[in-house]
Scaffold this active site. Sequence first.
Site, short mmCIF file in Angstrom:
data_model
loop_
_atom_site.label_atom_id
_atom_site.label_comp_id
_atom_site.label_asym_id
_atom_site.label_seq_id
_atom_site.Cartn_x
_atom_site.Cartn_y
_atom_site.Cartn_z
N SER A 150 46.17 86.29 17.13
CA SER A 150 46.31 87.42 17.20
C SER A 150 47.40 88.11 17.82
CB SER A 150 45.15 87.97 18.33
OG SER A 150 45.18 89.38 18.80
N SER A 151 47.89 89.29 17.49
CA SER A 151 49.07 89.54 18.05
C SER A 151 49.46 89.86 19.49
CB SER A 151 49.70 90.91 17.16
OG SER A 151 49.04 91.91 17.43
N CYS A 152 48.19 90.11 20.08
CA CYS A 152 48.27 90.22 21.40
C CYS A 152 48.38 88.91 22.16
CB CYS A 152 46.87 90.67 22.04
SG CYS A 152 45.56 89.76 21.75
N TYR A 165 42.30 84.89 27.15
CA TYR A 165 42.07 84.81 25.96
C TYR A 165 43.35 84.43 24.99
CZ TYR A 165 41.45 87.15 21.35
OH TYR A 165 41.22 87.26 19.83
N LYS A 171 43.70 81.18 22.45
CA LYS A 171 44.08 81.31 21.26
C LYS A 171 45.55 80.37 20.98
CE LYS A 171 41.35 84.24 18.95
NZ LYS A 171 40.98 83.87 17.75
N HIS A 179 38.76 99.40 19.87
CA HIS A 179 39.95 99.65 19.92
C HIS A 179 40.39 101.01 19.66
CE1 HIS A 179 39.94 95.13 18.70
NE2 HIS A 179 40.56 95.35 19.83
N1 NAP Z 1 40.05 93.05 15.49
C1 NAP Z 1 41.26 93.07 15.53
O1 NAP Z 1 42.15 93.99 15.86
C2 NAP Z 1 42.18 91.60 15.37
C3 NAP Z 1 43.29 91.54 15.63
C4 NAP Z 1 43.97 90.46 15.42
C5 NAP Z 1 43.20 89.33 15.31
N2 NAP Z 1 41.84 89.18 15.56
C6 NAP Z 1 41.23 87.94 15.29
O2 NAP Z 1 40.09 88.11 14.12
C7 NAP Z 1 39.07 87.25 14.71
C8 NAP Z 1 37.86 87.99 14.51
O3 NAP Z 1 37.88 89.28 15.26
P1 NAP Z 1 36.82 90.52 14.77
O4 NAP Z 1 37.61 91.89 15.13
O5 NAP Z 1 36.45 90.37 13.50
O6 NAP Z 1 35.68 90.15 16.15
P2 NAP Z 1 34.26 90.68 15.91
O7 NAP Z 1 34.11 92.04 15.10
O8 NAP Z 1 33.89 90.62 17.24
O9 NAP Z 1 33.74 89.36 15.15
C9 NAP Z 1 33.44 88.34 15.88
C10 NAP Z 1 32.58 87.24 15.32
O10 NAP Z 1 32.60 86.10 15.96
C11 NAP Z 1 31.15 85.59 15.92
N3 NAP Z 1 30.82 84.71 17.03
C12 NAP Z 1 31.25 85.02 18.33
N4 NAP Z 1 30.73 84.06 19.26
C13 NAP Z 1 30.19 83.14 18.42
C14 NAP Z 1 29.48 81.92 18.83
N5 NAP Z 1 29.59 81.56 19.92
N6 NAP Z 1 29.06 81.18 17.78
C15 NAP Z 1 29.25 81.89 16.62
N7 NAP Z 1 29.96 82.74 15.90
C16 NAP Z 1 30.35 83.65 17.01
C17 NAP Z 1 30.44 86.85 15.81
O11 NAP Z 1 29.08 86.18 15.18
P3 NAP Z 1 27.72 87.13 15.53
O12 NAP Z 1 27.97 88.46 14.92
O13 NAP Z 1 26.85 86.27 14.49
O14 NAP Z 1 27.35 86.94 16.61
C18 NAP Z 1 31.22 87.93 15.31
O15 NAP Z 1 30.67 87.81 14.18
C19 NAP Z 1 39.34 86.98 16.13
O16 NAP Z 1 39.84 85.65 16.09
C20 NAP Z 1 40.51 87.88 16.49
O17 NAP Z 1 41.40 87.28 17.64
C21 NAP Z 1 41.30 90.49 15.24
#
Ligand code: NAP
Length: 310
Positions: free
Chosen positions: A110-112, A139, A143, A182
């Site tokens: 992640s960029s953060c 976090y 990462k 966000h």
């Molecule tokens: N959102 C952003 O702006 C952004 C930016 C840069 C990078 N990212 C990266 O992209 C990735 C996904 O982010 P997101 O925004 O999609 O997050 P999100 O919407 O919160 O989704 C995270 C997913 O992880 C699953 N999860 C969490 N804990 C778990 C566990 N113990 N076992 C199995 N599954 C688990 C959850 O599954 P369930 O729904 O089944 O509980 C959820 O579907 C992360 O690594 C994040 O750092 C996100």
Amino acid sequence: MQLPRSARVHLAGHRGLVGSALVRHFRSEGFEDLMLYGSDRVDLRERDAVRRLYADRRPRVVVLAAARVGGIAANSARPVDFLSDNLRIQVNVLDAAREFGVEWLLFLGSSCIYPKLAPQPIPESALLTGALEPTNDAYAIAKIAGLLHVQAMRRQYGLPYISAMPTNLYGPNDNLDVTTSHVLPAMLQRTHEAHTRGDATLTHWGSGTPRREFLHVDDLARACLFLLENYDGDAPVNVGCGEDIELRELAELIAEAVGYRGAVAWDTARPDGTPRKLLDTSVINALGWKPEIALRDGVRRTYDWLRTRL
Ligand SMILES: NC(=O)c1ccc[n+]([C@@H]2O[C@H](COP(=O)([O-])OP(=O)(O)OC[C@H]3O[C@@H](n4cnc5c(N)ncnc54)[C@H](OP(=O)(O)O)[C@@H]3O)[C@@H](O)[C@H]2O)c1
């Protein structure tokens, strides 16, 4: 090389913002054998559960989009959860991937996790060159350990595993909880509510002058498959749209999408955060990838989704 469309693919975190976009994209690209397990079925923090899953199902491709993700408030209040859960998820999935013969794996950073005072636009080489933003250091450290774990897998076992570093994402299935969401979905939701109530003025947080970069999550999903098929390197690759926008300008785009015609005010008592955050995307651009969804269009589509949820 093209991934075989018959390959079994574990899209970890498939109900989240990123994971659900990956499901849409991989399906549209012809992948039919997708392994989709929510945390209620397989808790990726449990090492034995992950080993059992991979031993039974033997995925050939893994995209690790499962993580404990949250905003400043959640990160500040629960640093142990962010550190421990993310370390465990990553270590379990990466170790099982190696043990049970996963051939292609993409880890999402992640960029953060770049240093707080990284040069702008931020090149991949800025990683580990300075102090982290203290509000999400737990976090970020987890990462960063994941990125190094991927690199170590390449070095020690010769596995072609890779990492991507997405910028701020937005799109369907984003978090709509007003306390943890966000900036873009929060502004969209606030504008929708002001519009629905017929408010003459709506107030966003901060001065409106910080500049931020936003990428539609469907573009990120395309980039993930693109990298799996076109990149085999040690360094994580930034994924962004290459442009940033002032939040005041974003507020105008959002008002236009919502149809809100009232005034927009800014609550300067709220913190602004860093003045600018933009990724240097020259590496992925040189490989031949660029985003397809313009912000105006992406905001409209996200608003269409949001209206189905409110
Ligand atoms: N959102 C952003 O702006 C952004 C930016 C840069 C990078 N990212 C990266 O992209 C990735 C996904 O982010 P997101 O925004 O999609 O997050 P999100 O919407 O919160 O989704 C995270 C997913 O992880 C699953 N999860 C969490 N804990 C778990 C566990 N113990 N076992 C199995 N599954 C688990 C959850 O599954 P369930 O729904 O089944 O509980 C959820 O579907 C992360 O690594 C994040 O750092 C996100």
